[in-house]
Design a protein around this motif. Structure first.
Motif, PDB file in Angstrom:
ATOM      1  N   LEU A 185      53.220  80.301  51.875  1.00  0.00           N
ATOM      2  CA  LEU A 185      54.072  81.448  52.423  1.00  0.00           C
ATOM      3  C   LEU A 185      54.535  82.062  51.313  1.00  0.00           C
ATOM      4  CD1 LEU A 185      54.929  82.724  55.127  1.00  0.00           C
ATOM      5  CD2 LEU A 185      56.930  81.157  54.853  1.00  0.00           C
ATOM      6  N   VAL A 186      54.342  83.378  51.443  1.00  0.00           N
ATOM      7  CA  VAL A 186      54.778  84.374  50.349  1.00  0.00           C
ATOM      8  C   VAL A 186      55.882  85.071  51.176  1.00  0.00           C
ATOM      9  CG1 VAL A 186      54.597  85.957  48.869  1.00  0.00           C
ATOM     10  CG2 VAL A 186      52.882  84.585  49.245  1.00  0.00           C
ATOM     11  N   VAL A 187      57.187  85.054  50.710  1.00  0.00           N
ATOM     12  CA  VAL A 187      58.338  85.659  51.333  1.00  0.00           C
ATOM     13  C   VAL A 187      58.864  86.734  50.403  1.00  0.00           C
ATOM     14  CG1 VAL A 187      60.653  85.613  52.566  1.00  0.00           C
ATOM     15  CG2 VAL A 187      58.731  83.920  52.766  1.00  0.00           C
ATOM     16  N   GLY A 188      59.116  87.946  50.828  1.00  0.00           N
ATOM     17  CA  GLY A 188      59.674  88.987  49.864  1.00  0.00           C
ATOM     18  C   GLY A 188      61.194  89.067  50.171  1.00  0.00           C
ATOM     19  N   LEU A 189      61.911  89.166  49.201  1.00  0.00           N
ATOM     20  CA  LEU A 189      63.185  89.109  49.265  1.00  0.00           C
ATOM     21  C   LEU A 189      63.768  90.541  48.730  1.00  0.00           C
ATOM     22  CD1 LEU A 189      64.760  85.596  47.862  1.00  0.00           C
ATOM     23  CD2 LEU A 189      64.133  86.343  50.015  1.00  0.00           C
ATOM     24  N   THR A 190      64.515  91.180  49.547  1.00  0.00           N
ATOM     25  CA  THR A 190      65.002  92.424  49.261  1.00  0.00           C
ATOM     26  C   THR A 190      66.550  92.717  49.009  1.00  0.00           C
ATOM     27  OG1 THR A 190      64.567  94.865  49.214  1.00  0.00           O
ATOM     28  CG2 THR A 190      65.045  93.654  51.214  1.00  0.00           C
ATOM     29  N   VAL A 191      67.080  93.675  48.694  1.00  0.00           N
ATOM     30  CA  VAL A 191      68.552  93.822  48.608  1.00  0.00           C
ATOM     31  C   VAL A 191      69.006  95.276  48.470  1.00  0.00           C
ATOM     32  CG1 VAL A 191      68.331  93.505  46.039  1.00  0.00           C
ATOM     33  CG2 VAL A 191      70.756  92.834  47.321  1.00  0.00           C
ATOM     34  N   SER A 192      70.223  95.436  48.730  1.00  0.00           N
ATOM     35  CA  SER A 192      70.382  97.087  48.639  1.00  0.00           C
ATOM     36  C   SER A 192      70.604  97.487  47.253  1.00  0.00           C
ATOM     37  CB  SER A 192      71.797  97.354  49.475  1.00  0.00           C
ATOM     38  OG  SER A 192      72.991  96.599  48.910  1.00  0.00           O
TER      39      SER A 192
ATOM     40  N   VAL B 220      59.626  89.777  55.097  1.00  0.00           N
ATOM     41  CA  VAL B 220      60.821  90.416  53.910  1.00  0.00           C
ATOM     42  C   VAL B 220      62.126  89.755  54.581  1.00  0.00           C
ATOM     43  CG1 VAL B 220      61.683  92.200  52.984  1.00  0.00           C
ATOM     44  CG2 VAL B 220      59.329  92.130  53.600  1.00  0.00           C
ATOM     45  N   ILE B 221      63.174  89.192  53.912  1.00  0.00           N
ATOM     46  CA  ILE B 221      64.155  89.058  54.104  1.00  0.00           C
ATOM     47  C   ILE B 221      65.207  90.030  53.201  1.00  0.00           C
ATOM     48  CG2 ILE B 221      66.046  87.046  54.239  1.00  0.00           C
ATOM     49  CD1 ILE B 221      63.758  85.256  54.572  1.00  0.00           C
ATOM     50  N   ASP B 222      66.132  90.526  53.863  1.00  0.00           N
ATOM     51  CA  ASP B 222      67.096  91.274  53.153  1.00  0.00           C
ATOM     52  C   ASP B 222      68.555  90.510  53.012  1.00  0.00           C
ATOM     53  OD1 ASP B 222      69.346  93.056  52.387  1.00  0.00           O
ATOM     54  OD2 ASP B 222      68.593  94.728  53.517  1.00  0.00           O
ATOM     55  N   VAL B 223      68.665  90.063  51.630  1.00  0.00           N
ATOM     56  CA  VAL B 223      69.593  89.117  51.379  1.00  0.00           C
ATOM     57  C   VAL B 223      70.919  89.846  50.785  1.00  0.00           C
ATOM     58  CG1 VAL B 223      67.945  87.536  50.125  1.00  0.00           C
ATOM     59  CG2 VAL B 223      69.020  89.074  48.715  1.00  0.00           C
ATOM     60  N   THR B 224      71.078  91.035  51.079  1.00  0.00           N
ATOM     61  CA  THR B 224      72.458  91.645  50.905  1.00  0.00           C
ATOM     62  C   THR B 224      73.739  91.044  51.420  1.00  0.00           C
ATOM     63  OG1 THR B 224      71.188  93.810  50.727  1.00  0.00           O
ATOM     64  CG2 THR B 224      73.590  93.855  50.916  1.00  0.00           C
ATOM     65  N   ARG B 225      73.602  90.866  52.648  1.00  0.00           N
ATOM     66  CA  ARG B 225      74.879  90.182  53.378  1.00  0.00           C
ATOM     67  C   ARG B 225      74.507  88.807  53.568  1.00  0.00           C
ATOM     68  NH1 ARG B 225      78.397  94.474  53.918  1.00  0.00           N
ATOM     69  NH2 ARG B 225      77.657  96.307  54.225  1.00  0.00           N
ATOM     70  N   ARG B 226      73.733  88.285  53.157  1.00  0.00           N
ATOM     71  CA  ARG B 226      73.324  86.648  53.540  1.00  0.00           C
ATOM     72  C   ARG B 226      73.590  85.674  52.341  1.00  0.00           C
ATOM     73  NH1 ARG B 226      69.024  86.087  57.302  1.00  0.00           N
ATOM     74  NH2 ARG B 226      68.009  88.026  58.056  1.00  0.00           N
TER      75      ARG B 226
ATOM     76  N   VAL C 116      66.600 101.360  39.414  1.00  0.00           N
ATOM     77  CA  VAL C 116      66.796 100.184  40.586  1.00  0.00           C
ATOM     78  C   VAL C 116      66.141 100.756  41.749  1.00  0.00           C
ATOM     79  CG1 VAL C 116      68.589  99.104  41.893  1.00  0.00           C
ATOM     80  CG2 VAL C 116      68.614  99.109  39.369  1.00  0.00           C
ATOM     81  N   ALA C 117      66.189 101.847  42.064  1.00  0.00           N
ATOM     82  CA  ALA C 117      65.525 102.521  43.290  1.00  0.00           C
ATOM     83  C   ALA C 117      64.119 102.352  43.108  1.00  0.00           C
ATOM     84  CB  ALA C 117      66.112 103.933  43.730  1.00  0.00           C
ATOM     85  N   ARG C 118      63.620 102.769  42.106  1.00  0.00           N
ATOM     86  CA  ARG C 118      62.210 102.515  41.747  1.00  0.00           C
ATOM     87  C   ARG C 118      61.672 101.189  42.000  1.00  0.00           C
ATOM     88  NH1 ARG C 118      63.197 106.583  38.099  1.00  0.00           N
ATOM     89  NH2 ARG C 118      63.245 105.218  36.195  1.00  0.00           N
ATOM     90  N   GLU C 119      62.486 100.209  41.414  1.00  0.00           N
ATOM     91  CA  GLU C 119      62.083  98.776  41.515  1.00  0.00           C
ATOM     92  C   GLU C 119      61.916  98.277  42.974  1.00  0.00           C
ATOM     93  OE1 GLU C 119      63.663  95.660  38.886  1.00  0.00           O
ATOM     94  OE2 GLU C 119      64.717  97.374  37.800  1.00  0.00           O
ATOM     95  N   LEU C 120      63.017  98.546  43.701  1.00  0.00           N
ATOM     96  CA  LEU C 120      62.995  98.202  44.975  1.00  0.00           C
ATOM     97  C   LEU C 120      62.150  98.920  45.981  1.00  0.00           C
ATOM     98  CD1 LEU C 120      67.075  98.411  45.555  1.00  0.00           C
ATOM     99  CD2 LEU C 120      65.486  96.291  45.337  1.00  0.00           C
ATOM    100  N   MET C 121      61.778 100.190  45.573  1.00  0.00           N
ATOM    101  CA  MET C 121      60.638 100.853  46.251  1.00  0.00           C
ATOM    102  C   MET C 121      59.207 100.038  46.166  1.00  0.00           C
ATOM    103  SD  MET C 121      59.835 103.312  48.644  1.00  0.00           S
ATOM    104  CE  MET C 121      61.228 104.188  48.700  1.00  0.00           C
ATOM    105  N   MET C 122      59.141  99.916  44.831  1.00  0.00           N
ATOM    106  CA  MET C 122      57.900  99.158  44.389  1.00  0.00           C
ATOM    107  C   MET C 122      57.594  97.786  45.015  1.00  0.00           C
ATOM    108  SD  MET C 122      56.935  96.455  42.301  1.00  0.00           S
ATOM    109  CE  MET C 122      58.189  96.523  41.358  1.00  0.00           C
ATOM    110  N   ALA C 123      58.781  97.049  45.230  1.00  0.00           N
ATOM    111  CA  ALA C 123      58.764  95.832  45.842  1.00  0.00           C
ATOM    112  C   ALA C 123      58.557  95.913  47.346  1.00  0.00           C
ATOM    113  CB  ALA C 123      60.113  94.969  45.411  1.00  0.00           C
ATOM    114  N   ARG C 124      59.256  96.826  47.951  1.00  0.00           N
ATOM    115  CA  ARG C 124      59.047  97.011  49.431  1.00  0.00           C
ATOM    116  C   ARG C 124      57.653  97.579  49.680  1.00  0.00           C
ATOM    117  NH1 ARG C 124      64.788  99.738  49.309  1.00  0.00           N
ATOM    118  NH2 ARG C 124      66.281  97.784  49.925  1.00  0.00           N
ATOM    119  N   ARG C 125      57.121  98.411  48.762  1.00  0.00           N
ATOM    120  CA  ARG C 125      55.806  98.830  49.174  1.00  0.00           C
ATOM    121  C   ARG C 125      54.611  97.561  49.079  1.00  0.00           C
ATOM    122  NH1 ARG C 125      55.410 102.394  45.535  1.00  0.00           N
ATOM    123  NH2 ARG C 125      56.238 103.961  46.553  1.00  0.00           N
ATOM    124  N   LEU C 126      54.979  96.719  48.198  1.00  0.00           N
ATOM    125  CA  LEU C 126      54.098  95.618  47.896  1.00  0.00           C
ATOM    126  C   LEU C 126      54.143  94.628  49.207  1.00  0.00           C
ATOM    127  CD1 LEU C 126      52.239  93.763  46.271  1.00  0.00           C
ATOM    128  CD2 LEU C 126      54.487  92.797  45.297  1.00  0.00           C
TER     129      LEU C 126
END
Length: 275
Positions: free
Chosen positions: A191-198, A245-251, A227-237
């Protein structure tokens, strides 16, 4: 500030008591808990020595004792000293007994026996430590879970937590132009899970990291546009591949791991089974 002496009496390692005490104390503010650990209490003689120590620093007694005579002696002597006692596992065991229609086996430390689950955890931890931060990509197909995300998005601590729960994990930092990323695209079993953050949170974490390494704050690692470009690239992938996708900002790490486990269990649940 209130001071509470909290005595944790167990016939095993006391890990269960410590976790439950921590969870309970988190609900109260302005309390300073002084924890006293009394593990491996399996005889009345040992218990008497412990109770003499408790009498010198009276407080709440939490216990997990399955031995009938030892347990009865604890309750009797605690009552004589006027000390409150709580058998923390009783409601859980009683509930399970009612539902399952059978009596529990009173065996001290039963949850810590070196059974198949124990060895699965050891194997998972070994695998996860060896496959951290993009290492040994050729073995990723053997993983249960692969976490992907930009640098400092909590991949490693989440992987280690999951490994302690028995899941073999690998994690991959997403770096633009890194050819290793192609290994993610061919995975079938894990299971591949993407982690993202603000972006704000990520920059703050990275700044702290740079400070710890003695590097300057103007490093491109924390450049807002980069940083914005990195996050955009990850979210697009993540979106292109259809990965959850799980947003870890407040977790917390525990909350992120719990969400990953839920995703894994949902995928593994047999078709047609209604939970």
């Amino acid at each position: 500030m209130s001071i509470l002496h909290l005595h944790l009496v167990s016939d095993s390692t006391g890990e269960t008591l410590e976790s439950m005490a921590k969870a309970g104390l988190s609900q109260f503010e302005g309390v300073e808990a002084v924890k006293h650990f009394w593990p491996m209490v399996r005889s009345e003689g040992h218990l008497d020595r412990v109770l003499d120590e408790i009498a010198a620093r009276p407080g709440l007694i939490l216990y997990t004792l399955v031995g009938g005579a030892v347990r009865a002696r604890l309750e009797t002597r605690a009552a004589a000293m006027g000390l409150p006692v709580v058998a923390v596992l009783d409601p859980v065991v009683e509930g399970l007994s009612r539902v399952l229609g059978r009596e529990a086996k009173a065996r001290p430390g039963r949850q810590h026996v070196m059974d198949a689950a124990y060895f699965r955890r050891v194997e998972a931890i070994t695998f996860t430590m060896a496959h951290d931060d993009g290492l040994l990509a050729d073995d990723w197909e053997q993983a249960d879970i692969v976490l992907a995300g930009v640098s400092r998005s909590s991949k490693t601590p989440t992987s280690i937590y999951l490994a302690n729960r028995g899941y073999k994990c690998a994690n991959m930092p997403l770096v633009p132009g890194d050819p290793t990323m192609q290994g993610l695209l061919t995975l079938k079993k894990p299971l591949v899970v993407g982690l993202t953050v603000s972006a704000e949170r990520l920059i703050a974490v990275r700044r702290n990291r740079l400070t710890a390494l003695g590097r300057g704050p103007d490093d491109s690692y924390v450049d807002p546009d980069g940083v914005a470009r990195e996050l955009m690239m990850a979210r697009r992938l993540f979106a292109d591949r259809g990965w959850p996708v799980i947003d870890v900002t407040r977790r917390s790490i525990e909350e992120t791991a719990a969400a990953v486990i839920n995703l894994y269990n949902q995928r593994e649940e047999p078709a047609g089974v209604v939970g």
